[in-house]
Design a protein around this motif. Structure first.
Motif, PDB file in Angstrom:
ATOM      1  N   GLU A 157       6.153   5.593   2.091  1.00 35.62           N
ATOM      2  CA  GLU A 157       5.096   6.355   1.427  1.00 35.62           C
ATOM      3  C   GLU A 157       5.544   6.962   0.112  1.00 35.62           C
ATOM      4  O   GLU A 157       4.710   7.453  -0.646  1.00 35.62           O
ATOM      5  CB  GLU A 157       4.597   7.461   2.357  1.00 35.62           C
ATOM      6  CG  GLU A 157       3.899   6.942   3.598  1.00 35.62           C
ATOM      7  CD  GLU A 157       3.311   8.050   4.431  1.00 35.62           C
ATOM      8  OE1 GLU A 157       3.508   9.223   4.031  1.00 35.62           O
ATOM      9  OE2 GLU A 157       2.667   7.765   5.451  1.00 35.62           O
ATOM     10  N   LEU A 188      -1.605  -0.211   6.532  1.00 41.18           N
ATOM     11  CA  LEU A 188      -2.828  -0.068   5.750  1.00 41.18           C
ATOM     12  C   LEU A 188      -3.999  -0.800   6.384  1.00 41.18           C
ATOM     13  O   LEU A 188      -5.139  -0.624   5.957  1.00 41.18           O
ATOM     14  CB  LEU A 188      -2.603  -0.584   4.326  1.00 41.18           C
ATOM     15  CG  LEU A 188      -1.583   0.176   3.488  1.00 41.18           C
ATOM     16  CD1 LEU A 188      -1.509  -0.419   2.086  1.00 41.18           C
ATOM     17  CD2 LEU A 188      -1.911   1.656   3.422  1.00 41.18           C
ATOM     18  N   TYR A 247      -7.956   7.243  -0.312  1.00 39.88           N
ATOM     19  CA  TYR A 247      -6.908   6.497  -1.019  1.00 39.88           C
ATOM     20  C   TYR A 247      -5.593   6.687  -0.279  1.00 39.88           C
ATOM     21  O   TYR A 247      -5.194   7.817   0.026  1.00 39.88           O
ATOM     22  CB  TYR A 247      -6.801   6.988  -2.465  1.00 39.88           C
ATOM     23  CG  TYR A 247      -5.624   6.446  -3.241  1.00 39.88           C
ATOM     24  CD1 TYR A 247      -5.325   5.093  -3.240  1.00 39.88           C
ATOM     25  CD2 TYR A 247      -4.810   7.302  -3.997  1.00 39.88           C
ATOM     26  CE1 TYR A 247      -4.249   4.598  -3.962  1.00 39.88           C
ATOM     27  CE2 TYR A 247      -3.739   6.819  -4.719  1.00 39.88           C
ATOM     28  CZ  TYR A 247      -3.462   5.460  -4.692  1.00 39.88           C
ATOM     29  OH  TYR A 247      -2.390   4.966  -5.397  1.00 39.88           O
ATOM     30  N   ARG A 248      -4.927   5.576   0.017  1.00 43.28           N
ATOM     31  CA  ARG A 248      -3.629   5.613   0.680  1.00 43.28           C
ATOM     32  C   ARG A 248      -2.785   4.482   0.126  1.00 43.28           C
ATOM     33  O   ARG A 248      -3.289   3.384  -0.121  1.00 43.28           O
ATOM     34  CB  ARG A 248      -3.798   5.451   2.195  1.00 43.28           C
ATOM     35  CG  ARG A 248      -2.487   5.556   2.980  1.00 43.28           C
ATOM     36  CD  ARG A 248      -2.702   5.271   4.445  1.00 43.28           C
ATOM     37  NE  ARG A 248      -1.457   5.322   5.192  1.00 43.28           N
ATOM     38  CZ  ARG A 248      -1.329   4.942   6.452  1.00 43.28           C
ATOM     39  NH1 ARG A 248      -2.390   4.478   7.104  1.00 43.28           N
ATOM     40  NH2 ARG A 248      -0.151   5.009   7.058  1.00 43.28           N
ATOM     41  N   TYR A 249      -1.500   4.717  -0.060  1.00 44.11           N
ATOM     42  CA  TYR A 249      -0.632   3.697  -0.634  1.00 44.11           C
ATOM     43  C   TYR A 249       0.707   3.684   0.091  1.00 44.11           C
ATOM     44  O   TYR A 249       1.134   4.660   0.716  1.00 44.11           O
ATOM     45  CB  TYR A 249      -0.403   3.954  -2.127  1.00 44.11           C
ATOM     46  CG  TYR A 249       0.410   5.194  -2.439  1.00 44.11           C
ATOM     47  CD1 TYR A 249       1.802   5.152  -2.499  1.00 44.11           C
ATOM     48  CD2 TYR A 249      -0.224   6.405  -2.676  1.00 44.11           C
ATOM     49  CE1 TYR A 249       2.545   6.296  -2.774  1.00 44.11           C
ATOM     50  CE2 TYR A 249       0.506   7.554  -2.953  1.00 44.11           C
ATOM     51  CZ  TYR A 249       1.888   7.488  -3.002  1.00 44.11           C
ATOM     52  OH  TYR A 249       2.611   8.608  -3.266  1.00 44.11           O
ATOM     53  N   SER A 251       4.804   1.651  -0.606  1.00 45.89           N
ATOM     54  CA  SER A 251       5.602   0.958  -1.611  1.00 45.89           C
ATOM     55  C   SER A 251       6.784   0.263  -0.953  1.00 45.89           C
ATOM     56  O   SER A 251       7.272   0.693   0.105  1.00 45.89           O
ATOM     57  CB  SER A 251       6.092   1.933  -2.687  1.00 45.89           C
ATOM     58  OG  SER A 251       6.974   2.885  -2.117  1.00 45.89           O
ATOM     59  N   CYS A 262      -1.996  -0.606  -1.739  1.00 47.18           N
ATOM     60  CA  CYS A 262      -2.855   0.546  -1.502  1.00 47.18           C
ATOM     61  C   CYS A 262      -4.214   0.087  -1.007  1.00 47.18           C
ATOM     62  O   CYS A 262      -4.598  -1.090  -1.156  1.00 47.18           O
ATOM     63  CB  CYS A 262      -3.020   1.393  -2.776  1.00 47.18           C
ATOM     64  SG  CYS A 262      -3.898   0.569  -4.121  1.00 47.18           S
ATOM     65  N   TRP A 298      -8.352   1.600  -0.962  1.00 43.28           N
ATOM     66  CA  TRP A 298      -9.265   2.590  -1.551  1.00 43.28           C
ATOM     67  C   TRP A 298     -10.654   2.311  -1.014  1.00 43.28           C
ATOM     68  O   TRP A 298     -11.053   1.149  -0.831  1.00 43.28           O
ATOM     69  CB  TRP A 298      -9.229   2.489  -3.075  1.00 43.28           C
ATOM     70  CG  TRP A 298     -10.122   3.455  -3.776  1.00 43.28           C
ATOM     71  CD1 TRP A 298     -10.045   4.815  -3.763  1.00 43.28           C
ATOM     72  CD2 TRP A 298     -11.249   3.144  -4.612  1.00 43.28           C
ATOM     73  NE1 TRP A 298     -11.027   5.376  -4.526  1.00 43.28           N
ATOM     74  CE2 TRP A 298     -11.778   4.377  -5.074  1.00 43.28           C
ATOM     75  CE3 TRP A 298     -11.836   1.969  -5.025  1.00 43.28           C
ATOM     76  CZ2 TRP A 298     -12.886   4.433  -5.911  1.00 43.28           C
ATOM     77  CZ3 TRP A 298     -12.945   2.011  -5.867  1.00 43.28           C
ATOM     78  CH2 TRP A 298     -13.452   3.246  -6.298  1.00 43.28           C
ATOM     79  N   PRO A 328       1.729   4.420  -8.040  1.00 42.43           N
ATOM     80  CA  PRO A 328       0.622   4.939  -7.221  1.00 42.43           C
ATOM     81  C   PRO A 328       0.034   6.245  -7.745  1.00 42.43           C
ATOM     82  O   PRO A 328      -1.060   6.632  -7.338  1.00 42.43           O
ATOM     83  CB  PRO A 328       1.269   5.143  -5.848  1.00 42.43           C
ATOM     84  CG  PRO A 328       2.716   5.308  -6.131  1.00 42.43           C
ATOM     85  CD  PRO A 328       3.012   4.462  -7.328  1.00 42.43           C
ATOM     86  N   PRO A 377      -7.052   4.744  -7.301  1.00 40.69           N
ATOM     87  CA  PRO A 377      -5.713   4.324  -7.715  1.00 40.69           C
ATOM     88  C   PRO A 377      -5.622   4.258  -9.240  1.00 40.69           C
ATOM     89  O   PRO A 377      -6.617   3.957  -9.924  1.00 40.69           O
ATOM     90  CB  PRO A 377      -5.568   2.932  -7.088  1.00 40.69           C
ATOM     91  CG  PRO A 377      -6.615   2.858  -6.032  1.00 40.69           C
ATOM     92  CD  PRO A 377      -7.729   3.727  -6.490  1.00 40.69           C
TER      93      PRO A 377
END
Length: 637
Positions: A124, A402, A416-418, A420, A427, A429, A444, A468
C-alpha cells in the motif's frame, strides 16, 4: 420416533471423525485441520465473484507431491515420494455443463504459494522511482524555406516513387486485362499527371458527397456544370478506377504458395507510407495505441466486428499515433491469427511490434484494457517506455486485493484504492462503476501527498470527487486515434467496393492526407489555430493535384468540305428504283418542326421510289412538292 439404523451409524461416524480431529492419541489438544481454501478469505471472495465462464474446470493432471512440488501428468523421479490427489470440497465438484466440475478454489500447493507471494509483493505504500526524461525532437523533421502549402506537405508522403509505382502497375494491369480490345472503349496509358488528377478528383468528391459516382457528371446540377466534367470525362475516370492497381500483376502469388501475403495487393504502398510516416515526423512524449476500422461488409476472412466503434464491420487496423494531434506514426492491418503471436499473446505482441525501435526515449504510452497488463508494462519498463491505461481485473499478476470489492450500492462515488509493486502502480476507482488502472508513469498521489479531485455531475449540481492522479492525463491522451478517425470520416474518399484491397488503399490515402494536414499546421505557426481547418486543407489539396489538367478534347473548327448536292457539275439525275426510301428533304423538315414544337397535322415524312444518282438519296418529285429541286438549289431547305 427412533431414527433408522443407517442414519444412527452415519451420525456416530461423523462424531468420531470430529473428536479425532479435536484430540490426538496421547490426549493432547490439537488444532482442527483447516483446508487452504477455507482459510484464505480473499481467494474465496474472488472466486465467488467470478462467473462460471471465468472458472477453469477441475483437472486431475495437477497433483501435489509431499515435498511441496507439483508435477503435471508425470511420475516423480523419486519413487519414495508419496503422491496424493488433493481433496476437493463438495461445492467445487458441481455438476456443470457437460458434467465438468468447477476448479478447486485452493488449487495446487505451488499455485497457492505463488499467489500468496504475488499478493505479498503488492504493497500500500509507494516508493518513487527514477524515469528517463524525454528529450527527443518532436514535430516535422524537415525545415522549408518560404510559404508552406497543402501539396508540399502531401508530397512528403506521396513521393514521386509512389506516383511512378501507381502509374506503372495500373498500365500493366490494363494490359493484362486486355483493356481497349474489340467491344471495349479505347484505352490510353495513364500518365503521372493524369494519376494525380484522378486522386485529386477523389479528394474533391469526398468534399461533397453524392450517392453515385456518375452523379458528379450530371450537367443538370448547376454547381457541377463547370467542375469535374471540365477536368476529366466520366468514361476516363471509370477506366482508371477499374484498372487502378498497386502491385505488378505478374508478381502476385497464389493462395497455395507458402509465402502468400493477404495484403500483397497493397503491400508496396503500405511499406512506402510506413517508411515516410516515421522519417518525416518525430513523436511527442505522449503516444497512444488503439484500433481503427476500415468499412467493409463483403466476404472476407479477416473481417471484424466491433460493437463499440462507429463502424461496426470492417478491417481492423492497430495504430500507434501521437496523443495530442492524432498523427499516424505506425500501423498494422489485422489479417487473422498469426502463427508467430509470441509467448505473451496477441494484444501484448501487437504493442511490442508497434513500439519496436522506440526504446530508451522515455515515451508515455496510453492504452485501453485490451492491451494493458502487468506483463506488458514490465516489458516496456525495461525498454524505458512508460505506460498508463485501464486494465481488466482478471489479468495475470494483477493484485487480487483490488478484486475483492464491495457491492456498488455500498460504495460512495470517488472510492479510490491503490497498491504498488516496485515501479508499477495498480488502482481501482469508482464513479458510476468500478474502473481499474495500471501505470508505470504516475504516482498514486500528487507530489504534496494529496489526492486530486475531478468534477462530476450529480443531478443538476456538480461535485468534486477524489480520483487517481492519472485520470485526467489518461482522458486527455487516449483520444489520439479517435481524433484522427473523426476528422477523416467527414470527407472520406472511400467508396463501396467488392475488393477489400481497394478500400485499404483509399484508407492509406486518407492517412497520408491527415498526416500532411498535421505537418502543415506545425510548420506554419499562423495556421496552428482555428484559421486553418481540415476541410479547407482538403479542398486546397484536391485543386492542387488537379492543377491545369484537362482531359477534354479541344474543339476546333471543322474542315469545310464542298457540299456535292449544290455542285451543278455533277450529274444529278432522278431515277426510279424498286425499293422505297424516306425523302431526306421531308425528314429534315419534320425534324425541325418537332424541335420548334410545331404541330401542323401533316405527315412530313414520305417514302418514295425516286433517288438522285449523284447524291444517292431519295427525294420527292410530285405535283404538290418538288423536294428534288429544293435539295439541289437551296442551301437551307
Amino acid at each position: 420416533m427412533a431414527a433408522p439404523e443407517h442414519l444412527r451409524r452415519a451420525s456416530a461416524a461423523n462424531a468420531g471423525s470430529f473428536l479425532a480431529c479435536a484430540s490426538s492419541d496421547d490426549g493432547e489438544d490439537v488444532e482442527p485441520q483447516v483446508e487452504p481454501w477455507e482459510s484464505d478469505e480473499s481467494v474465496v471472495e474472488e472466486v465467488e465473484s467470478e462467473t462460471d465462464d471465468d472458472r477453469e474446470p477441475y483437472s486431475e493432471d495437477n497433483i501435489v507431491v509431499s515435498d511441496d512440488r507439483s508435477v503435471s501428468g508425470s511420475d516423480s523421479d523419486d519413487d519414495d515420494e508419496r503422491i496424493s490427489r488433493p481433496r476437493v470440497p463438495a461445492r467445487s465438484r458441481g455438476s456443470g455443463r457437460g458434467g465438468r466440475g468447477r476448479r478447486a478454489i485452493g488449487g495446487s500447493r505451488q499455485n497457492r504459494e505463488q499467489e500468496s507471494d504475488d499478493s505479498d509483493e503488492w504493497r500500500e505504500d509507494w516508493e518513487s522511482v527514477d524515469r528517463v526524461d524525454y528529450s527527443s525532437r518532436s514535430g516535422p523533421t524537415r525545415v522549408f524555406a518560404g510559404e508552406i502549402d497543402a501539396i508540399t506537405c502531401f508530397n512528403l508522403f506521396f513521393t514521386e516513387i509512389v506516383w511512378q509505382m501507381l502509374v506503372i502497375n495500373t498500365n500493366l494491369n490494363a494490359v493484362a486485362k486486355n483493356a481497349g480490345q474489340q467491344g471495349q472503349r479505347p484505352w490510353s496509358p495513364v500518365s503521372v499527371e493524369e494519376m494525380k488528377t484522378f486522386f485529386g478528383l477523389l479528394i474533391l468528391m469526398g468534399y461533397m458527397r453524392f450517392p453515385r459516382i456518375k452523379d458528379y457528371w450530371q450537367t443538370s446540377i448547376p454547381i457541377l456544370k463547370c467542375c469535374l466534367s471540365e477536368v476529366m470525362n466520366m468514361t476516363r475516370f471509370w477506366q482508371i478506377l477499374r484498372f487502378f492497381y498497386v502491385v505488378d500483376p505478374a508478381n502476385e502469388l497464389s493462395r497455395d504458395d507458402p509465402a502468400y501475403d493477404k495484403l500483397q495487393k497493397v503491400r508496396p504502398l503500405i511499406d512506402l507510407l510506413q517508411a515516410s510516416f516515421k522519417t518525416e515526423y518525430g513523436l511527442r512524449r505522449e503516444i497512444t495505441i488503439d484500433e481503427a476500422m476500415i468499412p467493409y461488409k463483403g466476404r472476407l476472412g479477416y473481417k471484424q466486428y466491433m460493437k463499440d466503434k462507429p463502424t461496426k464491420w470492417g478491417i481492423k487496423v492497430f495504430i500507434l499515433a501521437e496523443a495530442s494531434t492524432g498523427y499516424i506514426y505506425k500501423f498494422d492491418i489485422y489479417t487473422g491469427k498469426k502463427a508467430t503471436a509470441g509467448e505473451h499473446g496477441l494484444s501484448t505482441q501487437i504493442v511490442l511490434d508497434l513500439m519496436e525501435g522506440m526504446d530508451g526515449k522515455g515515451h508515455i504510452l496510453y492504452t485501453d484494457n485490451y492491451y494493458s497488463s502487468p506483463t506488458l508494462f514490465d516489458l516496456l519498463w525495461e525498454k524505458q517506455i512508460y505506460c498508463c491505461g485501464t486494465v481488466r481485473p482478471h489479468r495475470k499478476e494483477f493484485p487480487k486485493q483490488l478484486r475483492a470489492l464491495p457491492r456498488k450500492k455500498d460504495v460512495h462515488r470517488g472510492f479510490y484504492r491503490y497498491l504498488s509493486r516496485r515501479h508499477l502502480m495498480a488502482c481501482v476507482w469508482f464513479d458510476r462503476r468500478f474502473v481499474f488502472f495500471l501505470s508505470t508513469a504516475h504516482a498514486p498521489r500528487l507530489e504534496d501527498g494529496t489526492i486530486p479531485t475531478t468534477k462530476r455531475k450529480d443531478g443538476r449540481n456538480s461535485v468534486n470527487l477524489e480520483c487517481p492522479p492519472l485520470l485526467e492525463p489518461y482522458i486527455a491522451n487516449m483520444r489520439g486515434v479517435d481524433r484522427g478517425d473523426q476528422m477523416t470520416a467527414l470527407y472520406n474518399v472511400g467508396r463501396r467496393s467488392k475488393k477489400p484491397w481497394r478500400r485499404i488503399a483509399f484508407h492509406l490515402l486518407e492517412a497520408a492526407v491527415l498526416n500532411a494536414f498535421i505537418v502543415e499546421r506545425q510548420l506554419d505557426p499562423e495556421r496552428e489555430g482555428a484559421k486553418r481547418d481540415f476541410r479547407s486543407f482538403r479542398l486546397e489539396l484536391g485543386v492542387a493535384l488537379v492543377g491545369n489538367f484537362s482531359g477534354k478534347k479541344r474543339k476546333g473548327r471543322k474542315r469545310q468540305r464542298p457540299d456535292k448536292r449544290l455542285d451543278a457539275s455533277l450529274p444529278h439525275l432522278p431515277i426510279s428504283e424498286r425499293k422505297r426510301g424516306q425523302c431526306v428533304c421531308c425528314s429534315e423538315k419534320a425534324r425541325k418542326a418537332k424541335a420548334r414544337k410545331v404541330t401542323t397535322g401533316k405527315n412530313f415524312r414520305h417514302e418514295v421510289y425516286t433517288r438522285c444518282t449523284a447524291c444517292d438519296v431519295h427525294l420527292c418529285i410530285a405535283a404538290d412538292r418538288n423536294c428534288f429541286h429544293e435539295y439541289h438549289t437551296l442551301s437551307k431547305f
